[in-house]
Design a protein around this motif. Structure first.
Motif, short mmCIF file in Angstrom:
data_model
loop_
_atom_site.label_atom_id
_atom_site.label_comp_id
_atom_site.label_asym_id
_atom_site.label_seq_id
_atom_site.Cartn_x
_atom_site.Cartn_y
_atom_site.Cartn_z
N UNK A 282 0.66 -1.23 0.03
CA UNK A 282 -0.01 0.22 -0.07
C UNK A 282 0.67 1.27 -0.03
N UNK A 283 1.98 1.15 0.74
CA UNK A 283 2.71 2.54 0.70
C UNK A 283 3.42 2.52 -0.81
N UNK A 284 3.80 1.52 -1.00
CA UNK A 284 4.45 1.39 -2.44
C UNK A 284 3.35 2.18 -3.47
N UNK A 285 2.29 1.53 -3.35
CA UNK A 285 1.03 2.16 -4.22
C UNK A 285 1.09 3.68 -4.23
N UNK A 286 1.00 4.18 -2.94
CA UNK A 286 0.85 5.62 -2.83
C UNK A 286 2.03 6.17 -3.40
N UNK A 287 3.27 5.71 -3.47
CA UNK A 287 4.47 6.24 -4.05
C UNK A 287 4.40 6.32 -5.50
N UNK A 288 3.54 5.33 -5.87
CA UNK A 288 3.52 5.36 -7.53
C UNK A 288 2.18 5.96 -7.99
N UNK A 289 1.51 6.89 -7.34
CA UNK A 289 0.06 7.14 -7.42
C UNK A 289 0.07 8.16 -8.87
N UNK A 290 1.32 8.88 -9.21
CA UNK A 290 1.44 9.77 -10.44
C UNK A 290 1.27 8.92 -11.57
N UNK A 291 1.31 7.55 -11.44
CA UNK A 291 1.27 6.74 -12.58
C UNK A 291 -0.03 6.26 -12.91
N UNK A 292 -1.03 6.60 -12.22
CA UNK A 292 -2.51 6.16 -12.31
C UNK A 292 -3.44 7.62 -12.73
N UNK A 293 -4.50 7.11 -13.39
CA UNK A 293 -5.59 7.92 -14.01
C UNK A 293 -6.68 7.54 -13.41
N UNK A 294 -7.61 8.69 -13.52
CA UNK A 294 -9.14 8.16 -12.85
C UNK A 294 -9.81 7.07 -13.62
#
Length: 452
Positions: A282-294
């Motif tokens: 989950x922390x890694x996912x938050x670190x990657x959030x710029x890669x995700x779109x709506x």
């Protein structure tokens, strides 16, 4: 009637659950593949049974044989279920950094558990890799599983986990995020998903002290990257054959502290009681959030159950010892709040030095107050004992009253940390009065350091 013929038939078809609070700030739909619903409470049930059945099929595992494997605990649990149902013996070789709960659970399901040191090289004869191989060579009619290089590991996820995720998301998955250890889960799922849609991104979660991220980015296996870490279940100091780096789009690293904190946050904010690698994910996912779109659908896999970590990430004392709990320290009382409900550890004037030594070792203390008729009349410290030892090595039977020093200075509970620091500069310890009933606790320099 509908029922399973044995517990192994209940493996798989685990639910996909929308995450709501713990992923706030992520502009995408985030779904958790919750693998604790497997009977052994982890994703490793899938590959454990697959490896056993494939070894039976080609004759590597024979009737009445012994299964031997180096494991962080979860693969061992999956193997134990298979061993029970199919009639095999099981020896699990585990590193000493793994939680006591994991070791106890393995013993509870009939496995013999061999514990090895963590801080040794993989080639060291004491490592759990080496010990596993040695035991396999010494044990008649045995089979060494070797989950790191066993192709059945990744194949199980290609055949099961990947198809489940594809079906559950109706083929709409855009990103898969998962912690990487042996590599079987990420590689098997990635292979299936990318065959369905090559545009799906696969992100691996690594930990500091592991080689995966740098190797993926540079092709360099850097020994300087390797050091001991607390996080369980992910990261490696080797390159398992099951890690197919060509299928992985990128890695992000997560600290031990963040992994522990987010493990607890998942339970508190989502009601999902999962393990240490889930916190990392989950922390890694938050670190990657710029890669995700709506419009994206992000699936993150939760490997195992929080029950494996009750004595660690879900224990306040353990978290405090690691420096992971966020606490506000302003006064002397704040420094001892974690032990305010515990009895004061002390030694009496007529007791012996051996008693003081025992209590210091047992409670990991360097200073003890000395009581006489329930009044504090002195103190004893490691320095006092070392000084006495220099005079005479035969000191165990000496009475405490013969070597004790003056009592610790008593300070007010609302004394500031600056005042405490100034006093500890010249004194080994202080006493703080925690309430009006002469309930004292000792403040040491270690307590002050813990507030930083």
């Amino acid at each position: 009637m509908k029922y399973a013929q044995n517990i192994l038939e209940t493996i798989g078809n685990t639910p996909l659950v929308k995450l709501n609070k713990v992923t706030e700030g992520v502009d995408a739909l985030v779904l958790a593949k919750v693998e604790t619903f497997n009977p052994g409470n982890s994703v490793k049930d899938r590959m454990a049974v697959k490896m056993v059945e494939d070894a039976e099929a080609d004759g590597r595992l024979k009737p009445g044989g012994t299964i031997i494997e180096g494991t962080s605990g979860n693969t061992g649990m999956g193997l134990a279920l298979a061993a029970i149902v199919k009639g095999y013996k099981l020896i699990c070789v585990i590193s000493d950094k793994q939680s006591k709960e994991k070791m106890d659970i393995l013993r509870a399901v009939g496995a013999e558990v061999v514990v090895c040191p963590t801080d040794v090289e993989p080639e060291d004869p004491r490592s759990y890799y080496s010990v596993s191989k040695r035991l396999a060579s010494e044990t008649p009619n045995s089979w060494y599983v070797n989950q790191y290089d066993n192709p059945s590991n990744a194949l199980s996820h290609y055949e099961q986990t990947g198809p489940e995720i594809w079906e559950q998301t109706d083929g709409k998955i855009t990103h898969f995020v998962v912690g990487v250890g042996t590599g079987g889960t990420i590689s098997g799922v990635a292979k299936f998903l990318k065959e369905k849609n090559p545009a799906i991104k696969i992100w691996g979660i690594d930990t500091y002290g592991s080689v995966f991220k740098k190797y993926h980015e540079t092709g360099v296996f850097d020994d300087n990257e390797i050091y001991s870490y607390v996080t369980e279940g992910i990261g490696e100091d080797i390159l398992p054959k099951n890690v197919d780096f060509s299928l992985i789009d990128g890695f992000t690293k997560v600290t031990d502290k963040d992994a522990a904190i987010y493990t607890r946050k998942i339970a508190l904010e989502e009601g999902i009681f999962v393990g240490n690698s889930a916190g990392s994910a989950i922390k890694g996912l938050l670190q990657l959030k710029k890669h995700f779109k709506p419009e994206d659908v992000v699936v993150v896999l939760f490997h195992d159950s929080g029950s494996r970590y009750v004595g660690k990430m879900f224990n306040d004392d353990w978290m405090r010892e690691q420096g992971y709990l966020k606490e506000e320290f302003a006064t002397a009382l704040d420094l001892v709040r974690y032990k305010i409900d515990k009895p004061l550890v002390f030694v009496r004037t007529e007791e012996l030095v051996s008693h003081a030594l025992y209590r210091m070792k047992k409670n990991q203390l360097t200073e003890l107050p000395v009581l006489d008729s329930n009044e504090i009349v002195g103190s004893v410290s490691q320095d006092d004992l070392l000084e006495r030892y220099r005079i005479s090595s035969n000191m165990e039977d000496v009475a405490i009253k013969e070597i004790m020093s003056i009592p610790f200075r008593v300070i007010d509970a609302d004394a500031s940390l600056v005042e405490v620091s100034d006093m500890l500069e010249n004194e080994g310890a202080l006493l703080v009065l925690c309430d009006g009933d002469k309930k004292y606790q000792v403040i040491t320099r270690a307590d002050l350091l813990n507030s930083i």
